[in-house]
Design a protein around this motif. Structure first.
Motif, mmCIF file in Angstrom:
data_model
loop_
_atom_site.group_PDB
_atom_site.id
_atom_site.type_symbol
_atom_site.label_atom_id
_atom_site.label_comp_id
_atom_site.label_asym_id
_atom_site.label_seq_id
_atom_site.Cartn_x
_atom_site.Cartn_y
_atom_site.Cartn_z
ATOM 1 N N GLN A 76 0.835 -1.215 0.000
ATOM 2 C CA GLN A 76 0.000 0.000 0.000
ATOM 3 C C GLN A 76 0.865 1.259 0.000
ATOM 4 O O GLN A 76 0.544 2.244 -0.667
ATOM 5 C CB GLN A 76 -0.943 0.007 1.211
ATOM 6 N N THR A 80 1.228 4.215 -2.961
ATOM 7 C CA THR A 80 1.157 5.656 -2.702
ATOM 8 C C THR A 80 2.358 6.373 -3.313
ATOM 9 O O THR A 80 2.215 7.436 -3.935
ATOM 10 C CB THR A 80 1.091 5.922 -1.183
ATOM 11 N N GLU A 117 -9.701 -2.422 -2.390
ATOM 12 C CA GLU A 117 -10.408 -1.559 -3.345
ATOM 13 C C GLU A 117 -9.453 -0.948 -4.369
ATOM 14 O O GLU A 117 -9.806 -0.761 -5.529
ATOM 15 C CB GLU A 117 -11.138 -0.454 -2.582
ATOM 16 N N HIS A 118 -8.215 -0.650 -3.946
ATOM 17 C CA HIS A 118 -7.277 0.065 -4.815
ATOM 18 C C HIS A 118 -6.095 -0.756 -5.309
ATOM 19 O O HIS A 118 -5.338 -0.285 -6.147
ATOM 20 C CB HIS A 118 -6.744 1.299 -4.086
#
Length: 169
Positions: A76, A80, A117-118
């Motif tokens: 994650q 980013t 979700e991402h």
């Protein structure tokens, strides 16, 4: 997820602006991320644009490459950081699968399977895309990914769909 070091495959794509320079700069920036080492970068390949409805021969062609990195960033956090690099290179998100100055995707992370979700790892469409599979085999010739197993035979089947890009003087 802990901060252990893992190898990962990052896919690069660009079909707007100085595509080759953008990818070279983004690769350098990826290697400059804290806790991340750029181990290998594939050659650049040129391919037709793929949109939601299929191949778009009217859109500018893409240059694509793949990097093998080693990182201690959790997926994650890596996502980013990649979004920041895209934004620094003028990435605008007007339409899904639209033309772009830079697209960076986490394709695979050693030992990681996840779906949020991402972010989904392994990337759900990576094995369907010659512009990912062929350069992936350039940087990791002995790569194996389920459910396919060894990627090299798949790369050989898909190689005809793209061409290695050489800069012209």
């Amino acid at each position: 997820m802990d901060a252990q070091r893992r190898n990962a495959i990052i896919a690069f794509g660009s079909n707007l602006g100085d595509r080759a320079q953008t990818i070279r700069d983004a690769a350098r920036e990826l290697g400059d991320l804290g806790g991340t080492v750029l181990l290998s970068m594939s050659p650049l390949y040129q391919s037709a644009a793929v949109k939601a409805e299929g191949v778009d021969l009217d859109a500018p062609e893409y240059l694509n490459a793949v990097a093998l990195i080693n990182t201690d960033l959790p997926p994650q956090d890596l996502l980013t950081e990649l979004a920041g690099i895209e934004q620094d290179h003028g990435r605008e998100r007007h339409e899904r699968w639209g033309d772009r100055t830079l697209d960076l995707d986490i394709v695979w992370v050693d030992g990681v399977e996840m779906a949020t979700e991402h972010l989904t790892i392994p990337h759900p469409r990576a094995l369907e895309r010659s512009f990912v599979v062929v350069p992936w085999c350039d940087v990791q010739p002995d790569a194996t990914v389920e459910p396919v197993g060894a990627l090299a035979p798949l790369a050989d089947q898909l190689r005809h769909e793209l061409q290695r890009w050489e800069a012209t003087a």
